[in-house]
Design an enzyme around this catalytic site. Structure first.
Site, PDB file in Angstrom:
ATOM      1  N   ASP A 245       0.811  -1.014   0.042  1.00  0.00           N
ATOM      2  CA  ASP A 245       0.010  -0.113   0.089  1.00  0.00           C
ATOM      3  C   ASP A 245       0.799   1.136   0.109  1.00  0.00           C
ATOM      4  O   ASP A 245       1.726   1.284   0.811  1.00  0.00           O
ATOM      5  CB  ASP A 245      -1.057  -0.014   1.147  1.00  0.00           C
ATOM      6  CG  ASP A 245      -2.136   0.713   1.177  1.00  0.00           C
ATOM      7  OD1 ASP A 245      -2.251   1.634   0.303  1.00  0.00           O
ATOM      8  OD2 ASP A 245      -3.154   0.772   2.003  1.00  0.00           O
ATOM      9  N   ASP A 246       0.696   2.182  -1.027  1.00  0.00           N
ATOM     10  CA  ASP A 246       1.399   3.271  -1.049  1.00  0.00           C
ATOM     11  C   ASP A 246       2.910   3.269  -1.172  1.00  0.00           C
ATOM     12  O   ASP A 246       3.587   4.016  -0.630  1.00  0.00           O
ATOM     13  CB  ASP A 246       1.147   4.466   0.135  1.00  0.00           C
ATOM     14  CG  ASP A 246      -0.220   4.769   0.307  1.00  0.00           C
ATOM     15  OD1 ASP A 246      -1.005   4.268  -0.573  1.00  0.00           O
ATOM     16  OD2 ASP A 246      -0.530   5.650   1.047  1.00  0.00           O
TER      17      ASP A 246
ATOM     18  N   CYS B  88      -6.328   3.534  -4.118  1.00  0.00           N
ATOM     19  CA  CYS B  88      -6.371   2.254  -3.340  1.00  0.00           C
ATOM     20  C   CYS B  88      -7.502   1.571  -3.917  1.00  0.00           C
ATOM     21  O   CYS B  88      -7.391   0.425  -4.733  1.00  0.00           O
ATOM     22  CB  CYS B  88      -6.381   2.628  -2.017  1.00  0.00           C
ATOM     23  SG  CYS B  88      -6.971   0.892  -1.009  1.00  0.00           S
TER      24      CYS B  88
ATOM     25  N   HIS C  33     -10.963  -2.423   1.974  1.00  0.00           N
ATOM     26  CA  HIS C  33     -11.265  -1.164   1.315  1.00  0.00           C
ATOM     27  C   HIS C  33     -12.108  -1.111  -0.030  1.00  0.00           C
ATOM     28  O   HIS C  33     -12.006  -0.488  -1.086  1.00  0.00           O
ATOM     29  CB  HIS C  33      -9.851  -0.250   1.160  1.00  0.00           C
ATOM     30  CG  HIS C  33     -10.220   1.119   1.381  1.00  0.00           C
ATOM     31  ND1 HIS C  33      -9.493   2.125   0.742  1.00  0.00           N
ATOM     32  CD2 HIS C  33     -11.256   1.980   1.696  1.00  0.00           C
ATOM     33  CE1 HIS C  33      -9.620   3.142   1.029  1.00  0.00           C
ATOM     34  NE2 HIS C  33     -11.088   3.105   1.606  1.00  0.00           N
TER      35      HIS C  33
ATOM     36  N   LYS D 230      -6.083  -5.545   4.241  1.00  0.00           N
ATOM     37  CA  LYS D 230      -6.695  -4.365   3.852  1.00  0.00           C
ATOM     38  C   LYS D 230      -7.755  -4.762   2.833  1.00  0.00           C
ATOM     39  O   LYS D 230      -7.470  -5.244   1.581  1.00  0.00           O
ATOM     40  CB  LYS D 230      -5.844  -3.142   3.747  1.00  0.00           C
ATOM     41  CG  LYS D 230      -6.660  -1.977   2.984  1.00  0.00           C
ATOM     42  CD  LYS D 230      -5.689  -0.963   2.452  1.00  0.00           C
ATOM     43  CE  LYS D 230      -6.283   0.159   1.804  1.00  0.00           C
ATOM     44  NZ  LYS D 230      -5.632   1.348   1.678  1.00  0.00           N
TER      45      LYS D 230
ATOM     46  N   HIS E  41       1.377   2.085   3.893  1.00  0.00           N
ATOM     47  CA  HIS E  41       0.364   3.320   4.129  1.00  0.00           C
ATOM     48  C   HIS E  41       0.819   3.646   5.395  1.00  0.00           C
ATOM     49  O   HIS E  41       0.995   3.187   6.393  1.00  0.00           O
ATOM     50  CB  HIS E  41      -1.168   2.661   3.901  1.00  0.00           C
ATOM     51  CG  HIS E  41      -2.246   3.838   3.871  1.00  0.00           C
ATOM     52  ND1 HIS E  41      -2.374   4.678   4.890  1.00  0.00           N
ATOM     53  CD2 HIS E  41      -2.927   3.997   2.737  1.00  0.00           C
ATOM     54  CE1 HIS E  41      -3.313   5.534   4.363  1.00  0.00           C
ATOM     55  NE2 HIS E  41      -3.528   5.215   3.215  1.00  0.00           N
TER      56      HIS E  41
END
Length: 747
Positions: A26-27, A64, A124, A122, A217
């Site tokens: 993530d990120d 995301c 989302h 995650k 993240h």
């Protein structure tokens, strides 16, 4: 009477079908893994790359939820309702935040073909107001094809005290920060347990494991022993680090010879011009990020070691990628508590420096300066949320000893995240069905790039892909890429400092010749106006076909289309102990004032929490300490706290807190039966959202991290709690713009 058998035997996968493990970071930017040029230690991911393939022209959607939806469905993100965050569902086709039944997911198809489907981490992909204990659960992991799930539904999580879900219900973490709990370790433990359960129960049955970490993240949470090896490593700043990374990228072959390192934009400060305190603080932010990434790599290593020990790794397709480029949502200065953004509280160097030593610890909710995000996307421009390559080009590693080339080779066909879906189905020998549950399936937009596993010269399965995120638009078509200079709204430092257009009508469409310009550095639009016109027309056609329109480049423009709750929280609610945590999305908004009243039996020496939500990074709690009623409300920049002027007598009591708002100021008031026993005036407003990762109201105890240092979790109420009543003014309305801003920053 029929003699035909009525039992339909379970489907079996094709003979020799491999397992699949999808590792989603993530990120994490293009340049932040060791095998893509970084000097941050990522030995596990480097080992995967050395035994597999690296793709250096892999693209995602720049955000995301859209990237994850595209991966799991094989469709363009707008085509499956995920044109933006699932937290902000709109009543327009491309932005509903709901994957439709006409786009059956990868786990659903694999499950129907005899696979076990397991997910941790995650998610989302569940729309706002469907994340409570009442669901509906259609868009939770188990509703979209997974058989087991453990993780978090929101865009981020506190790695020391996450808001966790198991299958279709909320659960508390299995340990505390004092016990050494960390979310990434917990997710890895659960993934290994799921694999062992699967292996014990169905030996030989292939599995699909979706291992989607909250790292890297924000918050950048990691314990000091992981940070210490990086002390002093980034003292020479982001420009110097970026240049070192770029040289390694050239040496490794992840960027081709002749690539231009794009220049530092004016809104990223020159390191040499910074005062010593800023350099010291910014370097510390990157030290903690580096430790966080190395810790993440170690947990991935535990999972892969387990696969190797059980003999599964050689016949498992492992794909590892990041959902978007590195994140600049820390702004110019970085943040000790990223909730400040949604509370409209300015960052402060003094506050950051006050947490220099515990940066990344449980008292913080940190994000680094956007200078490190810019460097983390070397050699590209910009970052997450923009369709420049800094937002859309991320690392991809494919590791499959039984079916893919090895030796750490670099592959360079154009690949998009929606191509992974057909590629994995191709590799396991499963054809996507034309109908699922009687619903005709929509066109799959991705194309298999499996031929490139064995053949470095294999052409891409297609050569056109559109991009759109928050009004930032681009298109790749053949050798060309066109990209707008549009600056989106919602991140304060960007609104103020970024160069570019603020209106669609004024956008400049730059043009880049990608075979000659890997880093999107030289705009040649003036030399090829006809090509620009052709690509703009093609983007329009793609936008029409994929439900991109109408476009929204900010948050305010979305308000009129926002899908609210089917069952609103109301303004007068009573909660009773015994149930699970009550989702913050099921509670009335507090920002316009409120009154809580606990119907409680106090012991002779009363003590403990009556109710609590969130923690010291953002939350509130009514509790008794030292025999006196107290209330703490943690805003992103301070904890407001008041204590009663008298003890709580034993017996049945009405113990409460009220917040009054008026033009001349606001105040908290503690109430004990019919008396006000403390008042605390305060300035400013109450935040709309207290936790970016969501939180639950707990009755009679707390969990995770406390709101106040005056009690220690779980701080169970030592009397009897019958109920807690919450009332809010009937005229108070949700500040939808603040809600949207919070959701954007949480991704």
């Amino acid at each position: 009477m029929s003699t035909e058998p009525v039992f339909r035997r379970a489907a079996r996968p094709p003979e020799g079908a491999p397992n699949i493990v999808a590792i989603v970071l993530d990120d994490t930017g293009f340049a932040q893994l060791g095998c893509f040029g970084s000097d941050i230690a990522t030995p596990t991911m480097d080992r995967l790359a050395a035994g597999g393939l690296r793709y250096n022209r892999f693209h995602v959607t720049a955000l995301c939820s859209p990237s994850r939806a595209s991966f799991l469905t094989g469709r363009n993100h707008h085509a499956v309702g995920m044109g933006f965050l699932t937290d902000i569902p709109l009543d327009h086709h491309g932005y509903t935040g709901r994957i439709p039944r006409s786009a059956a997911t990868l786990p659903r198809i694999l499950r129907d073909n005899g696979y076990s489907t397991l997910a941790v981490g995650k998610w989302h992909l569940t729309p706002r107001f469907e994340r409570s204990a009442a669901g509906p659960f259609t868009h939770w992991p188990l509703g979209l094809g997974f058989e087991r799930y453990y993780g978090f539904l929101h865009g981020d999580a506190n790695h020391y005290a996450p808001n966790l879900v198991e299958d279709n219900h909320y659960v508390d973490p299995p340990a505390t920060p004092e016990d050494g709990y960390h979310l990434t370790e917990d997710l890895t433990d659960r993934a290994i347990r799921y694999l062992d359960d699967h292996r014990h129960a169905a030996p030989g049955k292939p599995f699909f494991l979706y291992y989607a970490l909250g790292a890297t993240h924000s918050p950048h949470h990691v314990t000091p022993e992981w940070v210490e090896p990086y002390r002093g490593r980034f003292d020479d700043g982001w420009e110097a680090w970026r240049e070192r990374v770029f040289r390694r990228q050239l040496d490794f072959g992840v960027v081709p010879p002749g690539t231009t390192l794009t220049e530092r934009p004016e809104w990223v400060p020159a390191w040499a011009d910074l005062p010593d305190d800023r350099r010291r603080m910014y370097a510390r932010q990157q030290e903690v990020y580096a430790g966080f990434l190395t810790h993440t790599d170690a947990q991935i290593g535990r999972l892969l070691d387990h696969l190797e020990e059980t003999g599964d790794l050689d016949d498992t397709i492992v794909v590892l990628f990041s959902d978007n480029g590195a994140s600049a949502e820390g702004g110019v200065d970085g943040s000790v508590n990223e909730h400040r953004f949604s509370a409209r509280s300015a960052e402060s160097l003094a506050d950051n420096l006050a947490h220099y030593d515990d940066w990344g610890g449980p008292r913080t909710y940190t994000h680094y300066s956007w200078g490190w995000a810019w460097a983390g996307n070397t050699p590209f421009r910009l970052w997450k949320r923009y369709t420049w390559l800094g937002g859309t080009r991320t690392p991809l590693i494919v590791h499959w000893p039984a079916g893919a080339g090895s030796g750490g080779a670099v592959r360079d066909p154009l690949v998009h995240v929606n191509d992974l879906f057909p590629t994995l189905l191709d590799a396991v020998g499963v054809t996507a069905p034309a109908t699922v549950d009687g619903v005709e399936q929509q066109r799959i937009d991705g194309a298999s790039f499996r031929p490139s596993f064995a053949d470095p010269a294999a052409p891409a399965g297609r050569d056109t892909q559109y991009f759109e995120m928050l009004g930032s638009r681009s298109l790749v078509h053949g050798r060309w890429k066109t990209t707008t200079d549009h600056v989106s709204q919602g991140v304060l430092d960007e609104e103020e400092l970024l160069a570019g257009s603020r209106s669609f009508e004024d956008d400049h469409w730059a043009l880049f010749d990608l075979p000659a310009d890997f880093s999107e550095s030289a705009d040649v639009s003036a030399d090829h106006p006809g090509v620009v016109a052709e690509l703009r027309a093609l983007w329009d056609r793609e936008a029409e076909a994929n439900h991109v329109l109408p476009m929204f480049d900010g948050l305010r423009s979305r308000l009129g289309a926002f899908i609210g709750p089917a069952w609103p929280a109301g303004e007068d609610r009573t909660f009773r102990p015994g149930a699970g945590p009550i989702s913050d999305e099921s509670l009335p908004m507090l920002s316009g004032g409120f009154r809580f009243t606990a119907d409680a039996e106090a012991a002779a020496e009363p003590d403990g929490v009556l109710f609590a939500l969130g923690d010291w990074n953002g939350g509130y709690a009514l509790f008794v300490a030292g025999g006196r009623l107290a209330f703490a409300f943690a805003r992103a920049d301070e904890v407001l706290e008041l204590t009663a002027d008298r003890p709580v007598p034993p017996g049945r009591r009405a113990l409460g807190v009220a917040c009054t708002t008026a033009p001349d100021g606001s105040a908290f008031h503690l109430t004990q039966d019919a008396a006000i026993v403390a008042t605390l005036p305060f300035t400013g407003t109450l935040p709309v959202a207290l936790q970016h990762g969501g939180a639950g109201l707990r009755l009679g105890h707390d969990t995770g991290l406390p709101v106040s240092d005056r009690y220690t979790v779980p701080a169970r109420w030592n009397g009897v709690l019958r109920s807690v009543r919450l009332r809010t003014p009937g005229t108070a309305r949700r500040d939808l713009l603040d809600e949207l801003r919070t959701s954007l920053h949480a991704d």
